[in-house]
Write a protein that holds these residues in place. Structure first.
Motif, PDB file in Angstrom:
ATOM      1  N   HIS A 140      49.112  31.619  40.904  1.00  0.00           N
ATOM      2  CA  HIS A 140      48.158  30.498  40.951  1.00  0.00           C
ATOM      3  C   HIS A 140      47.152  30.545  39.788  1.00  0.00           C
ATOM      4  O   HIS A 140      46.812  31.618  39.287  1.00  0.00           O
ATOM      5  N   THR A 166      35.183  30.026  48.311  1.00  0.00           N
ATOM      6  CA  THR A 166      36.553  29.466  48.293  1.00  0.00           C
ATOM      7  C   THR A 166      37.552  30.583  47.972  1.00  0.00           C
ATOM      8  O   THR A 166      37.167  31.664  47.493  1.00  0.00           O
ATOM      9  N   GLY A 167      38.824  30.278  48.182  1.00  0.00           N
ATOM     10  CA  GLY A 167      39.880  31.234  47.825  1.00  0.00           C
ATOM     11  C   GLY A 167      39.937  31.429  46.318  1.00  0.00           C
ATOM     12  O   GLY A 167      40.233  32.528  45.830  1.00  0.00           O
ATOM     13  N   TYR A 168      39.702  30.368  45.577  1.00  0.00           N
ATOM     14  CA  TYR A 168      39.695  30.433  44.107  1.00  0.00           C
ATOM     15  C   TYR A 168      38.665  31.483  43.663  1.00  0.00           C
ATOM     16  O   TYR A 168      38.940  32.364  42.837  1.00  0.00           O
ATOM     17  N   SER A 193      42.838  32.263  51.539  1.00  0.00           N
ATOM     18  CA  SER A 193      41.991  31.084  51.754  1.00  0.00           C
ATOM     19  C   SER A 193      41.851  30.845  53.252  1.00  0.00           C
ATOM     20  O   SER A 193      42.796  31.060  54.006  1.00  0.00           O
ATOM     21  N   ASN A 237      39.666  35.128  44.365  1.00  0.00           N
ATOM     22  CA  ASN A 237      40.541  35.704  43.337  1.00  0.00           C
ATOM     23  C   ASN A 237      39.763  36.072  42.082  1.00  0.00           C
ATOM     24  O   ASN A 237      39.911  37.178  41.545  1.00  0.00           O
ATOM     25  N   ASP A 244      47.899  37.639  47.002  1.00  0.00           N
ATOM     26  CA  ASP A 244      47.185  36.406  47.345  1.00  0.00           C
ATOM     27  C   ASP A 244      48.080  35.667  48.342  1.00  0.00           C
ATOM     28  O   ASP A 244      49.109  35.106  47.976  1.00  0.00           O
ATOM     29  N   ALA A 273      47.382  33.005  50.279  1.00  0.00           N
ATOM     30  CA  ALA A 273      46.748  31.739  50.692  1.00  0.00           C
ATOM     31  C   ALA A 273      47.686  30.885  51.551  1.00  0.00           C
ATOM     32  O   ALA A 273      47.246  30.227  52.486  1.00  0.00           O
ATOM     33  N   HIS A 274      48.993  30.899  51.225  1.00  0.00           N
ATOM     34  CA  HIS A 274      49.909  30.000  51.948  1.00  0.00           C
ATOM     35  C   HIS A 274      50.681  30.667  53.085  1.00  0.00           C
ATOM     36  O   HIS A 274      51.321  29.978  53.877  1.00  0.00           O
ATOM     37  N   GLY A 310      36.803  28.188  53.037  1.00  0.00           N
ATOM     38  CA  GLY A 310      36.309  29.430  52.447  1.00  0.00           C
ATOM     39  C   GLY A 310      37.454  30.283  51.933  1.00  0.00           C
ATOM     40  O   GLY A 310      38.621  29.869  51.972  1.00  0.00           O
ATOM     41  N   SER A 321      44.048  30.377  39.711  1.00  0.00           N
ATOM     42  CA  SER A 321      42.857  31.220  39.927  1.00  0.00           C
ATOM     43  C   SER A 321      43.151  32.682  39.564  1.00  0.00           C
ATOM     44  O   SER A 321      42.251  33.405  39.125  1.00  0.00           O
ATOM     45  N   SER A 335      41.009  27.859  54.090  1.00  0.00           N
ATOM     46  CA  SER A 335      41.097  26.394  54.073  1.00  0.00           C
ATOM     47  C   SER A 335      42.512  25.874  54.259  1.00  0.00           C
ATOM     48  O   SER A 335      42.750  24.680  54.114  1.00  0.00           O
ATOM     49  N   LYS A 336      43.451  26.771  54.516  1.00  0.00           N
ATOM     50  CA  LYS A 336      44.828  26.281  54.653  1.00  0.00           C
ATOM     51  C   LYS A 336      45.238  26.414  56.131  1.00  0.00           C
ATOM     52  O   LYS A 336      44.737  25.663  56.949  1.00  0.00           O
ATOM     53  N   SER A 383      52.880  28.880  45.899  1.00  0.00           N
ATOM     54  CA  SER A 383      52.334  27.592  46.335  1.00  0.00           C
ATOM     55  C   SER A 383      53.143  26.385  45.888  1.00  0.00           C
ATOM     56  O   SER A 383      53.184  25.385  46.585  1.00  0.00           O
ATOM     57  N   GLU A 400      51.563  36.253  44.540  1.00  0.00           N
ATOM     58  CA  GLU A 400      51.300  35.450  45.736  1.00  0.00           C
ATOM     59  C   GLU A 400      52.258  35.931  46.833  1.00  0.00           C
ATOM     60  O   GLU A 400      53.292  36.550  46.539  1.00  0.00           O
TER      61      GLU A 400
HETATM   62  C1  LIG Z   1      47.983  30.713  45.897  1.00  0.00           C
HETATM   63  C2  LIG Z   1      46.600  30.142  45.977  1.00  0.00           C
HETATM   64  N1  LIG Z   1      45.547  30.960  45.859  1.00  0.00           N
HETATM   65  C3  LIG Z   1      44.284  30.507  45.937  1.00  0.00           C
HETATM   66  C4  LIG Z   1      44.021  29.173  46.153  1.00  0.00           C
HETATM   67  C5  LIG Z   1      42.605  28.697  46.211  1.00  0.00           C
HETATM   68  O1  LIG Z   1      42.203  28.537  47.541  1.00  0.00           O
HETATM   69  P1  LIG Z   1      40.969  27.609  47.903  1.00  0.00           P
HETATM   70  O2  LIG Z   1      41.520  26.230  48.066  1.00  0.00           O
HETATM   71  O3  LIG Z   1      40.411  28.178  49.162  1.00  0.00           O
HETATM   72  O4  LIG Z   1      40.026  27.705  46.756  1.00  0.00           O
HETATM   73  C6  LIG Z   1      45.086  28.267  46.279  1.00  0.00           C
HETATM   74  C7  LIG Z   1      44.806  26.839  46.508  1.00  0.00           C
HETATM   75  O5  LIG Z   1      45.611  25.984  46.487  1.00  0.00           O
HETATM   76  C8  LIG Z   1      46.416  28.764  46.188  1.00  0.00           C
HETATM   77  O6  LIG Z   1      47.462  27.941  46.266  1.00  0.00           O
END
Ligand SMILES: Cc1ncc(COP(=O)(O)O)c(C=O)c1O
Length: 377
Positions: free
Chosen positions: A123, A97-99, A225, A102, A194, A196-197, A234, A125, A227-228, A169, A165
């Motif tokens: 975030h 996962t993205g979490y 991520s 990080n 990061d 992710a978004h 992942g 994480s 997953s977005k 988010s 970021e």
């Molecule tokens: C800025 C940021 N980083 C990391 C993540 C974690 O990503 P993942 O959902 O793939 O674990 C999120 C999830 O919302 C996020 O907003």
């Protein structure tokens, strides 16, 4: 209730009293809608920004081992090569996962002799990762490059990391990546973004926020991520080969867990090979339409992205606001502490490419009525 669990009951009572209680709701997402019980609502809290998530993978094989044991399917090589090239970096590493990306990247790269400068709205994480790696962490005011510069100069650690970021988010604003990159370059600090978004959603060919700001080459480590906006599953890190190698050797959230199932790597590869530009253009158009419509109603909208928070402040009022939206066919979740600071509760609206003009107009109508009812503007 077992008497032993009185402590949990007490903690929950406190959370409820502060209007911060969260209850899981079961539903099923289908296209731009979500069905909860018998109610079909317009889903305005999806991260499937480009609307790609419904494309189904063809080959399903679960993984039962770590990447460092027998879970390292050959598909990861292809996926990581493509992700490295997507971010113009020399290497990439996929995490479940993205979490976890990080947690793994920060704790593998930074240690107790180092300094981390972390944006105050980063975030959860990233916050966890900073604690985990034991580096001294200084939190700078949100997107405040003067504060960042002051704090980066105040310490003489051998290696300094700046972590932000790309698109925040919960606030939906862009990090000032051009100014931040200038500072990290001047100070010789490692810049970690990061995204992710922003990844796959903004910049040419979805290359992300740093690309949009023209500073892609100045970013040293990306985490993101899958997953977005990619609509898969992942997380990954992209950076120099040595940094990736260090993650393989040190990142505990990579080593001591089962690998992402290979069919999900396959799903990412398929989406990476799509022409996503039409979805990206539609996303930008939809986001613009929603932001402008909300502004016209009287909301103070400060973002320029597909994440549009309506800041209400009071937690109870925000819950009631969310309930009104729900009763009127719009699903946009109230966000409260600890995800955002206390008394800055909000409705986080996220836009996707799937929404039609009519759906956006209908949602705007509900937001306007809600705004008047709850005096939100
Ligand atoms: C800025 C940021 N980083 C990391 C993540 C974690 O990503 P993942 O959902 O793939 O674990 C999120 C999830 O919302 C996020 O907003």
């Amino acid at each position: 209730m077992k008497p032993k669990f009185r402590f949990a009951e007490k903690a929950l009572q406190k959370i409820k009293k502060e209007n911060l209680y969260r209850q899981l709701r079961y539903g099923r997402v289908c296209g731009p809608h979500i069905t909860i019980g018998k109610k079909k609502l317009l889903n305005l809290c999806s991260n499937d920004y480009l609307g790609l998530s419904a494309r189904s993978p063809i080959h399903i094989q679960m993984q039962s081992s770590s990447r460092s044991v027998s879970g390292n399917d050959i598909l990861f090589k292809d996926l990581e090569d493509k992700l490295a090239s997507h971010k113009s970096q020399r290497g990439a590493l996929v995490f479940p996962t993205g979490y976890m990306a990080n947690l793994g990247a920060v704790s593998a790269l930074a240690g107790n002799e180092d300094l981390i400068l972390s944006d105050e709205l980063n975030h959860a994480s990233i916050i966890e990762a900073c604690r985990l790696c034991r580096a001294k962490t200084l939190v700078y005011k949100h997107n405040d490059t003067d504060d960042l510069l002051k704090k980066i100069k105040s310490n003489s650690a051998k290696t300094k990391f700046v972590i932000t970021e790309g698109i925040f988010s919960m606030d939906g604003d862009y990090a000032r990546l051009d100014e931040i990159a200038e500072i990290t370059e001047k100070c010789g600090a490692v810049l970690m973004v990061d995204d992710a978004h922003g990844d796959f959603a903004v910049g040419d060919d979805g290359k992300g926020t740093a690309h949009l700001f023209g500073v892609a080459k100045k970013v040293d480590v990306y985490t993101s991520s899958l997953s977005k906006a990619l609509g898969s599953f992942g997380g990954y890190v992209a950076s120099e080969k040595s940094a990736i190698d260090l993650c393989v050797n040190r990142a505990r959230s990579f080593i001591y867990t089962s690998a992402l199932p290979a069919f999900l790597a396959d799903a990412s590869l398929r989406r990476l090979s799509l022409d996503r530009t039409p979805n990206q253009k539609k996303l930008q158009k939809n986001a613009f339409r929603l932001r402008e419509g909300l502004k016209k109603s009287g909301y103070a909208i400060n973002t320029k992205t597909h994440i549009v928070p309506l800041i209400i402040g009071d937690e109870k009022k925000t819950l009631e606001f969310g309930r009104y939206l729900y009763e009127n066919g719009v699903f946009a979740q109230p966000i409260r502490y600890p995800t955002v600071p206390k008394k800055s509760a909000r409705i986080r609206v996220s836009v996707t490419a799937r929404l039609t003009d009519t759906q956006i107009e209908n949602a705007l109508d509900v937001f306007e009525r809600a705004g008047r009812k709850f005096r939100a503007f």
